[in-house]
Design a protein around this motif. Structure first.
Motif, PDB file in Angstrom:
ATOM      1  N   ILE A   1       0.827  -1.201   0.000  1.00 27.69           N
ATOM      2  CA  ILE A   1       0.000   0.000   0.000  1.00 27.69           C
ATOM      3  C   ILE A   1       0.868   1.259   0.000  1.00 27.69           C
ATOM      4  O   ILE A   1       0.577   2.244  -0.686  1.00 27.69           O
ATOM      5  CB  ILE A   1      -0.953  -0.011   1.214  1.00 27.69           C
ATOM      6  CG1 ILE A   1      -1.992  -1.133   1.047  1.00 27.69           C
ATOM      7  CG2 ILE A   1      -1.650   1.342   1.380  1.00 27.69           C
ATOM      8  CD1 ILE A   1      -2.838  -1.382   2.265  1.00 27.69           C
ATOM      9  N   ASN A   2       1.968   1.201   0.745  1.00 31.61           N
ATOM     10  CA  ASN A   2       2.884   2.336   0.826  1.00 31.61           C
ATOM     11  C   ASN A   2       3.957   2.306  -0.258  1.00 31.61           C
ATOM     12  O   ASN A   2       4.842   3.168  -0.285  1.00 31.61           O
ATOM     13  CB  ASN A   2       3.545   2.365   2.201  1.00 31.61           C
ATOM     14  CG  ASN A   2       2.556   2.630   3.316  1.00 31.61           C
ATOM     15  OD1 ASN A   2       1.691   3.489   3.189  1.00 31.61           O
ATOM     16  ND2 ASN A   2       2.664   1.879   4.402  1.00 31.61           N
ATOM     17  N   ASP A   3       3.893   1.294  -1.125  1.00 33.27           N
ATOM     18  CA  ASP A   3       4.877   1.085  -2.193  1.00 33.27           C
ATOM     19  C   ASP A   3       6.310   1.114  -1.646  1.00 33.27           C
ATOM     20  O   ASP A   3       7.205   1.749  -2.203  1.00 33.27           O
ATOM     21  CB  ASP A   3       4.718   2.138  -3.289  1.00 33.27           C
ATOM     22  CG  ASP A   3       5.462   1.746  -4.568  1.00 33.27           C
ATOM     23  OD1 ASP A   3       5.721   0.535  -4.756  1.00 33.27           O
ATOM     24  OD2 ASP A   3       5.811   2.645  -5.350  1.00 33.27           O
ATOM     25  N   ASP A   4       6.503   0.390  -0.549  1.00 33.83           N
ATOM     26  CA  ASP A   4       7.839   0.264   0.053  1.00 33.83           C
ATOM     27  C   ASP A   4       8.367  -1.129  -0.293  1.00 33.83           C
ATOM     28  O   ASP A   4       8.201  -2.079   0.472  1.00 33.83           O
ATOM     29  CB  ASP A   4       7.748   0.453   1.568  1.00 33.83           C
ATOM     30  CG  ASP A   4       9.116   0.587   2.226  1.00 33.83           C
ATOM     31  OD1 ASP A   4      10.112   0.116   1.624  1.00 33.83           O
ATOM     32  OD2 ASP A   4       9.199   1.153   3.333  1.00 33.83           O
ATOM     33  N   PHE A   5       8.997  -1.233  -1.444  1.00 32.67           N
ATOM     34  CA  PHE A   5       9.391  -2.540  -1.963  1.00 32.67           C
ATOM     35  C   PHE A   5      10.466  -3.200  -1.109  1.00 32.67           C
ATOM     36  O   PHE A   5      10.467  -4.425  -0.947  1.00 32.67           O
ATOM     37  CB  PHE A   5       9.894  -2.396  -3.404  1.00 32.67           C
ATOM     38  CG  PHE A   5      10.131  -3.709  -4.097  1.00 32.67           C
ATOM     39  CD1 PHE A   5       9.072  -4.547  -4.404  1.00 32.67           C
ATOM     40  CD2 PHE A   5      11.412  -4.106  -4.438  1.00 32.67           C
ATOM     41  CE1 PHE A   5       9.281  -5.756  -5.055  1.00 32.67           C
ATOM     42  CE2 PHE A   5      11.634  -5.319  -5.089  1.00 32.67           C
ATOM     43  CZ  PHE A   5      10.570  -6.143  -5.388  1.00 32.67           C
ATOM     44  N   VAL A   6      11.367  -2.408  -0.560  1.00 30.67           N
ATOM     45  CA  VAL A   6      12.434  -2.964   0.267  1.00 30.67           C
ATOM     46  C   VAL A   6      11.851  -3.617   1.520  1.00 30.67           C
ATOM     47  O   VAL A   6      12.198  -4.754   1.868  1.00 30.67           O
ATOM     48  CB  VAL A   6      13.453  -1.877   0.648  1.00 30.67           C
ATOM     49  CG1 VAL A   6      14.454  -2.402   1.668  1.00 30.67           C
ATOM     50  CG2 VAL A   6      14.186  -1.380  -0.595  1.00 30.67           C
ATOM     51  N   GLU A   7      10.959  -2.903   2.203  1.00 28.60           N
ATOM     52  CA  GLU A   7      10.337  -3.465   3.401  1.00 28.60           C
ATOM     53  C   GLU A   7       9.439  -4.645   3.055  1.00 28.60           C
ATOM     54  O   GLU A   7       9.344  -5.608   3.814  1.00 28.60           O
ATOM     55  CB  GLU A   7       9.528  -2.390   4.138  1.00 28.60           C
ATOM     56  CG  GLU A   7      10.349  -1.553   5.082  1.00 28.60           C
ATOM     57  CD  GLU A   7      11.028  -2.393   6.159  1.00 28.60           C
ATOM     58  OE1 GLU A   7      10.322  -3.099   6.907  1.00 28.60           O
ATOM     59  OE2 GLU A   7      12.273  -2.358   6.239  1.00 28.60           O
TER      60      GLU A   7
ATOM     61  N   LYS B   1      20.888  -8.864 -12.496  1.00 30.44           N
ATOM     62  CA  LYS B   1      19.521  -9.349 -12.315  1.00 30.44           C
ATOM     63  C   LYS B   1      18.877  -8.823 -11.037  1.00 30.44           C
ATOM     64  O   LYS B   1      17.656  -8.650 -10.978  1.00 30.44           O
ATOM     65  CB  LYS B   1      19.516 -10.881 -12.335  1.00 30.44           C
ATOM     66  CG  LYS B   1      19.902 -11.454 -13.687  1.00 30.44           C
ATOM     67  CD  LYS B   1      19.831 -12.970 -13.708  1.00 30.44           C
ATOM     68  CE  LYS B   1      20.207 -13.515 -15.083  1.00 30.44           C
ATOM     69  NZ  LYS B   1      20.161 -14.999 -15.119  1.00 30.44           N
ATOM     70  N   LEU B   2      19.691  -8.551 -10.023  1.00 28.11           N
ATOM     71  CA  LEU B   2      19.127  -8.018  -8.777  1.00 28.11           C
ATOM     72  C   LEU B   2      18.594  -6.606  -8.996  1.00 28.11           C
ATOM     73  O   LEU B   2      17.505  -6.261  -8.528  1.00 28.11           O
ATOM     74  CB  LEU B   2      20.185  -8.021  -7.671  1.00 28.11           C
ATOM     75  CG  LEU B   2      19.700  -7.531  -6.304  1.00 28.11           C
ATOM     76  CD1 LEU B   2      18.604  -8.444  -5.763  1.00 28.11           C
ATOM     77  CD2 LEU B   2      20.859  -7.447  -5.313  1.00 28.11           C
ATOM     78  N   LYS B   3      19.345  -5.784  -9.706  1.00 30.66           N
ATOM     79  CA  LYS B   3      18.887  -4.425 -10.003  1.00 30.66           C
ATOM     80  C   LYS B   3      17.624  -4.459 -10.851  1.00 30.66           C
ATOM     81  O   LYS B   3      16.680  -3.688 -10.606  1.00 30.66           O
ATOM     82  CB  LYS B   3      19.975  -3.629 -10.727  1.00 30.66           C
ATOM     83  CG  LYS B   3      19.590  -2.173 -11.003  1.00 30.66           C
ATOM     84  CD  LYS B   3      20.695  -1.429 -11.698  1.00 30.66           C
ATOM     85  CE  LYS B   3      20.347   0.047 -11.861  1.00 30.66           C
ATOM     86  NZ  LYS B   3      19.084   0.273 -12.609  1.00 30.66           N
ATOM     87  N   GLU B   4      17.585  -5.347 -11.842  1.00 32.90           N
ATOM     88  CA  GLU B   4      16.399  -5.481 -12.688  1.00 32.90           C
ATOM     89  C   GLU B   4      15.191  -5.894 -11.847  1.00 32.90           C
ATOM     90  O   GLU B   4      14.075  -5.391 -12.032  1.00 32.90           O
ATOM     91  CB  GLU B   4      16.656  -6.500 -13.792  1.00 32.90           C
ATOM     92  CG  GLU B   4      17.687  -6.042 -14.817  1.00 32.90           C
ATOM     93  CD  GLU B   4      18.065  -7.130 -15.813  1.00 32.90           C
ATOM     94  OE1 GLU B   4      17.457  -8.224 -15.744  1.00 32.90           O
ATOM     95  OE2 GLU B   4      18.946  -6.883 -16.649  1.00 32.90           O
ATOM     96  N   PHE B   5      15.410  -6.821 -10.922  1.00 29.14           N
ATOM     97  CA  PHE B   5      14.347  -7.287 -10.027  1.00 29.14           C
ATOM     98  C   PHE B   5      13.848  -6.136  -9.159  1.00 29.14           C
ATOM     99  O   PHE B   5      12.637  -5.956  -8.990  1.00 29.14           O
ATOM    100  CB  PHE B   5      14.899  -8.421  -9.155  1.00 29.14           C
ATOM    101  CG  PHE B   5      13.938  -8.968  -8.139  1.00 29.14           C
ATOM    102  CD1 PHE B   5      12.999  -9.923  -8.504  1.00 29.14           C
ATOM    103  CD2 PHE B   5      13.974  -8.537  -6.821  1.00 29.14           C
ATOM    104  CE1 PHE B   5      12.112 -10.443  -7.557  1.00 29.14           C
ATOM    105  CE2 PHE B   5      13.100  -9.050  -5.878  1.00 29.14           C
ATOM    106  CZ  PHE B   5      12.164 -10.002  -6.256  1.00 29.14           C
ATOM    107  N   PHE B   6      14.776  -5.351  -8.634  1.00 22.49           N
ATOM    108  CA  PHE B   6      14.419  -4.223  -7.770  1.00 22.49           C
ATOM    109  C   PHE B   6      13.674  -3.153  -8.558  1.00 22.49           C
ATOM    110  O   PHE B   6      12.671  -2.603  -8.084  1.00 22.49           O
ATOM    111  CB  PHE B   6      15.677  -3.639  -7.128  1.00 22.49           C
ATOM    112  CG  PHE B   6      15.422  -2.416  -6.299  1.00 22.49           C
ATOM    113  CD1 PHE B   6      14.857  -2.510  -5.038  1.00 22.49           C
ATOM    114  CD2 PHE B   6      15.752  -1.156  -6.792  1.00 22.49           C
ATOM    115  CE1 PHE B   6      14.615  -1.376  -4.277  1.00 22.49           C
ATOM    116  CE2 PHE B   6      15.515  -0.022  -6.038  1.00 22.49           C
ATOM    117  CZ  PHE B   6      14.952  -0.131  -4.780  1.00 22.49           C
ATOM    118  N   ASP B   7      14.142  -2.828  -9.733  1.00 29.05           N
ATOM    119  CA  ASP B   7      13.510  -1.782 -10.540  1.00 29.05           C
ATOM    120  C   ASP B   7      12.108  -2.182 -10.988  1.00 29.05           C
ATOM    121  O   ASP B   7      11.212  -1.338 -11.084  1.00 29.05           O
ATOM    122  CB  ASP B   7      14.366  -1.480 -11.775  1.00 29.05           C
ATOM    123  CG  ASP B   7      15.660  -0.750 -11.427  1.00 29.05           C
ATOM    124  OD1 ASP B   7      15.741  -0.190 -10.316  1.00 29.05           O
ATOM    125  OD2 ASP B   7      16.586  -0.756 -12.259  1.00 29.05           O
TER     126      ASP B   7
END
Length: 292
Positions: free
Chosen positions: A73-79, A261-267
């Protein structure tokens, strides 16, 4: 009302509260609606988790799942990745305890990616020449683990979380040719591991007959974050390395460098794909625990 029905009603009520929160934020135009991105994992669906002895385990999983919904909901992908990882870790520990004994769970040298690879190997019948990276779900879960690791450790150089994730996922490929006739993989490993935070984060593909080797380096030190820096450093020190590599060795960056691939996954921030993966993982591991 039996226990299973009661748990199901509690989960439904729990999910409705989260949806209500989501809609409340929507009315205040804080987010754009996409109902497919709400991963309502119904842990009450799994009878093994509804056994009395697993009550606390299920409640902990439900709590982390609730928190992961708020992160979407908060678009906090890291959390979000951190909360998903915590659910994976809890269930993976249950698998390790069942398969190898509770003492193995406490083994600090038994790393989480090795645990995950062992899980994939066991549920696939422990085939010979098993390669965990050939499974999409394994690659997605390890990306979640890597993002969680980056988020859990501070950075003394002032880099943003995005920069640290990019550095974590970066790898470089270097080619060696005209190596000495009796070169060894160990000698190459000794040289190139010096550029790594984790000295084991290296893959070497040698051809003794052709006197060539291709090296892929992962988890690079900050001072050697590019293929050009590593190649330049080796070339400048060849007078000290000839006894390991040979007098005519050529050190060149490979024309095609590995994907980050990690950066692509994160983006990409594909919440739905992660939801499908965690749901698959839960079903596989709970079925294993139920049957063993």
């Amino acid at each position: 009302m039996d226990k299973v029905a009661q748990n199901l009603l509690e989960q439904i009520n729990f999910s409705l509260k989260n949806i209500a929160l989501y809609l409340d934020k929507l009315t205040r135009e804080e987010i754009k609606i996409d109902s497919s991105k709400i991963p309502l994992i119904d842990y009450s669906h799994y009878l093994w988790l509804n056994k009395p002895e697993n009550d606390e385990l299920r409640k902990q999983l439900e709590e982390y799942n609730s928190q992961s919904i708020n992160d979407i909901i908060n678009d906090d992908f890291v959390e979000f990745c951190r909360k998903i990882y915590l659910q994976i870790e809890i269930l993976l520990d249950q698998f390790i305890a069942k398969q190898y004994g509770s003492d193995k769970v406490k083994d600090k040298l038994y790393y989480k990616k090795t645990r995950l690879a062992d899980f994939f190997k066991v549920i696939n019948g422990s085939p010979e020449n098993f390669k965990a990276r050939s499974y999409e779900q394994y690659n997605i879960i390890t990306c979640i683990m890597d993002i969680r690791d980056v988020a859990s450790h501070g950075d003394w150089n002032g880099k943003s979380i995005e920069e640290r994730i990019e550095a974590k996922g970066k790898s470089i490929k270097i080619s060696l040719s005209l190596l000495k006739y009796d070169f060894t993989k160990t000698e190459i490993n000794d040289i190139f591991s010096l550029y790594l935070v984790n000295k084991k984060a290296i893959s070497i593909y040698e051809d003794l007959e052709k006197r060539t080797a291709n090296i892929i380096l992962y988890d690079l030190k900050d001072t050697f974050s590019s293929v050009e820096e590593v190649v330049s450093h080796i070339i400048n020190n060849l007078n000290l390395l000839h006894y390991k590599l040979g007098n005519k060795v050529e050190v060149i960056p490979s024309k095609t460098q590995p994907q980050n691939k990690l950066k692509e996954f994160f983006d990409k921030k594909d919440y739905q794909k992660i939801y499908e993966t965690i749901k698959w993982f839960i079903e596989k591991i709970v079925n294993f625990l139920k049957e063993n």
